[in-house]
Design a protein around this motif. Structure first.
Motif, short mmCIF file in Angstrom:
data_model
loop_
_atom_site.label_atom_id
_atom_site.label_comp_id
_atom_site.label_asym_id
_atom_site.label_seq_id
_atom_site.Cartn_x
_atom_site.Cartn_y
_atom_site.Cartn_z
N ASN A 127 43.32 27.72 42.92
CA ASN A 127 44.33 28.15 43.87
C ASN A 127 43.74 29.01 44.98
O ASN A 127 42.81 29.79 44.75
N ILE A 128 44.29 28.84 46.16
CA ILE A 128 44.02 29.74 47.28
C ILE A 128 45.35 30.11 47.91
O ILE A 128 46.28 29.29 47.96
N ILE A 138 43.13 34.73 49.39
CA ILE A 138 42.90 35.11 48.00
C ILE A 138 42.57 33.86 47.20
O ILE A 138 43.24 32.84 47.32
N VAL A 139 41.52 33.95 46.41
CA VAL A 139 40.98 32.83 45.65
C VAL A 139 41.17 33.09 44.16
O VAL A 139 40.98 34.21 43.70
N SER A 140 41.55 32.05 43.42
CA SER A 140 41.74 32.16 41.98
C SER A 140 41.08 30.98 41.28
O SER A 140 41.22 29.84 41.74
N ARG A 148 39.08 38.10 47.37
CA ARG A 148 39.70 37.98 48.69
C ARG A 148 38.61 37.78 49.73
O ARG A 148 37.60 38.48 49.73
N LEU A 149 38.84 36.81 50.62
CA LEU A 149 37.87 36.46 51.64
C LEU A 149 38.47 36.61 53.02
O LEU A 149 39.69 36.48 53.21
N GLY A 196 45.14 44.43 44.52
CA GLY A 196 44.24 43.92 43.49
C GLY A 196 44.30 44.64 42.17
O GLY A 196 43.64 44.23 41.21
N THR A 197 45.09 45.71 42.07
CA THR A 197 45.21 46.45 40.82
C THR A 197 46.33 45.89 39.96
O THR A 197 47.23 45.19 40.45
#
Length: 538
Positions: free
Chosen positions: A268-269, A277-279, A315-316, A380-381
């Motif tokens: 997923n993006i 965000i990349v998963s 995250r990019l 991100g937490t």
């Protein structure tokens, strides 16, 4: 010499014959017994019932001989559902279609003997959309789609042939279509992707694709499961002049503009405030390529690889560079991530916008104990408000979907309890992650649910490998109400084979309510379909 052998053989045979006559004969039973006699019941399975179709309550006549003498104990079924027998004569039987009947074979049962009859189509309001033109579907799984700004649809997956348009030139893992499924020949993707694409995303005037691939079109290097495309379908490239020794000619080399990727498949993006965000199930390293920096040996055309440890989520920036303000400590160390594989879904609207739900096979995430599910804040937490008073599932979670209209999650997997309450492999959660006990799944037989999604009106689509639900034949696909009960008029369809990965509420070309189904499946309503179809609900 030969003449001496014959008397010896004849003597031995005589002794053997005497011994055989004196020994009592032994008989053994057949290893495979004869099948039971079908009682003389004769029914032509190729016949057409009268009427050929009908809804619950319809009286149907089927030609059958030899049934009259068993009328006191005969049972008639429509696709496994018991029906009322109205009358039996020497040549036919009249039966009434039961309330939860579905399309499939008819059958007569006497004791433990089954005699199958003709197929019967039970009428209902769920059927394949006749305005959908891609009747041949795709030759492999379809994972996701994107609606473009001009109203067309891009589908991505593992296929290389969409609706037979890839027989001459393969449609490698992505196609653009019109809303009715018609292939758009004007979109130019060249040779497409070298591997499966799981997600496509548009940000500004570029597409971003993720999956399990190392090349796109003619570029078969410098791509690691993630890259960027121009809107015309071509790879977005950048011309660079690699470092050269003095007096060497300047040769421009074209490389992917998006300079970032990962060591493993990206499922997923998501777009998040102008970033990505990349998963991934098990991504461990972010990979970057430096096309300009010379190495110690001053070799020509050398690309320098640089990697950064990262766990499951990252995250990019839009150029592919890593954003280390997301899921890194102040000291530059990556967050711990999960102790198992991870899938994800992102909230795109409402009060939960930018939050991400992670789920899978893990029992710890960022050193916190979890029950195979957790929610991540925009920074991100871990979101400690999610399921704060519960312990989650007791085993793996396969899929989580969320409906922003109803504010409910649907969760499916191998678990049998959630927050300490017994559930049956599918459950509903409130927006805070607590269990919604108003939904109670019934008993599944011959398989399990793998996907569930609540529609905007509260109804729930469930698919999987199961053969029945609550004692009623449902072959892998059903629609239930918000409490988990089957809705008769929405569950008349026949065999479904395969699995769904996405269900999208939409409309048919003539304006009817419809669902777009994507996944890895090859049959719907006992008719062949291939990994994508559209059904209407009226």
């Amino acid at each position: 010499m030969k003449n001496r052998i014959y008397p010896i053989i004849l003597g031995f045979c005589s002794l053997l014959l005497v011994w055989s006559c004196n020994k009592e004969a032994e008989f053994f039973s057949e290893p495979y017994p004869e099948p039971k006699n079908p009682l003389g019941i004769i029914i032509d399975r190729s016949q057409i019932a009268n009427p050929a179709t009908g809804g619950p309550g319809t009286v149907v006549t089927i030609k059958v001989a030899g049934l009259q003498e068993f009328q006191d104990k005969a049972v008639f079924q429509f696709n496994g559902q018991k029906a009322e027998i109205v009358s039996i004569t020497a040549t036919e039987v009249q039966v009434k279609v039961p309330a939860f009947a579905s399309t499939g074979p008819t059958a007569i049962i006497v004791d433990d003997i089954i005699v199958y009859g003709p197929e019967f189509m039970v009428e209902g309001i769920v059927k394949v959309d006749p305005t959908w033109t891609a009747i041949m579907g795709a030759n492999n799984s379809v994972h996701n789609h994107l609606v473009t700004t001009d109203g067309k649809i891009i589908y991505v997956g593992a296929f290389n042939n969409y609706n037979n348009k890839g027989l001459v030139k393969p449609t490698n893992r992505l196609v653009r279509t019109f809303t009715d499924g018609t292939y758009d020949v004007s979109w130019r993707t060249g040779e497409g992707s070298t591997g499966t694409i799981y997600k496509i995303l548009q940000i500004n005037d570029r597409y971003y694709i993720s999956g399990a691939f190392g090349g796109y079109d003619k570029k078969r290097e410098n791509i690691s499961n993630l890259t960027r495309l121009n809107l015309n379908g071509e790879l977005d490239t950048l011309g660079v002049k690699p470092w050269r020794r003095p007096n060497q000619s300047d040769t421009t080399k074209y490389v992917p503009f998006f300079n970032g990727g990962f060591n493993n498949t990206i499922q997923n993006i998501y777009e998040s405030n102008g970033k990505i965000i990349v998963s991934g199930f098990d991504i461990r390293y972010y990979v970057k390529r430096d096309y300009l920096k010379p190495n110690a040996r001053e070799t020509r055309d050398t690309t320098i690889l640089d990697s950064t440890e990262i766990r499951h989520l990252a995250r990019l920036n839009l150029d592919g560079s890593l954003d280390k303000t997301y899921r890194f400590t102040a000291g530059g160390q990556p967050f711990a991530g999960a102790n198992g594989y991870v899938k994800s879904m992102k909230h795109e609207s409402g009060s939960l916008k930018e939050k991400i739900v992670v789920f899978g096979s893990f029992t710890r995430f960022d050193e916190k104990s979890t029950g195979y599910i957790a929610r991540i804040n925009a920074d991100g937490t871990i979101d400690n408000t999610f399921n704060s008073n519960g312990n989650g599932a007791d085993f793996n979670i396969d899929e989580v979907t969320f409906n922003p209209v109803t504010n409910k999650y649907m969760v499916t997997g191998e678990f049998k309890s959630f927050n300490g309450t017994t559930v049956n492999r599918v459950c509903m959660l409130n927006a805070d992650g607590s269990l919604d006990a108003s939904f109670q799944a019934k008993t599944f037989l011959n398989g399990f649910p793998r996907y569930a999604k609540q529609l905007n009106d509260g109804k729930i689509v469930i698919s999987g490998s199961f053969g029945s639900y609550a004692g009623i034949v449902r072959n892998g696909f059903m629609i239930v109400d918000a409490k988990g009960d089957l809705i008769p008029e929405l569950n008349t369809t026949g065999q479904f084979s395969g699995s769904l990965s996405n269900v999208v509420e939409t409309t048919s070309e003539d304006g009817k309510r419809a669902l777009l189904l994507m996944g890895s499946f090859w049959m719907f309503d006992s008719e062949p379909v291939n990994n994508i179809t559209r059904i209407i609900l009226e």
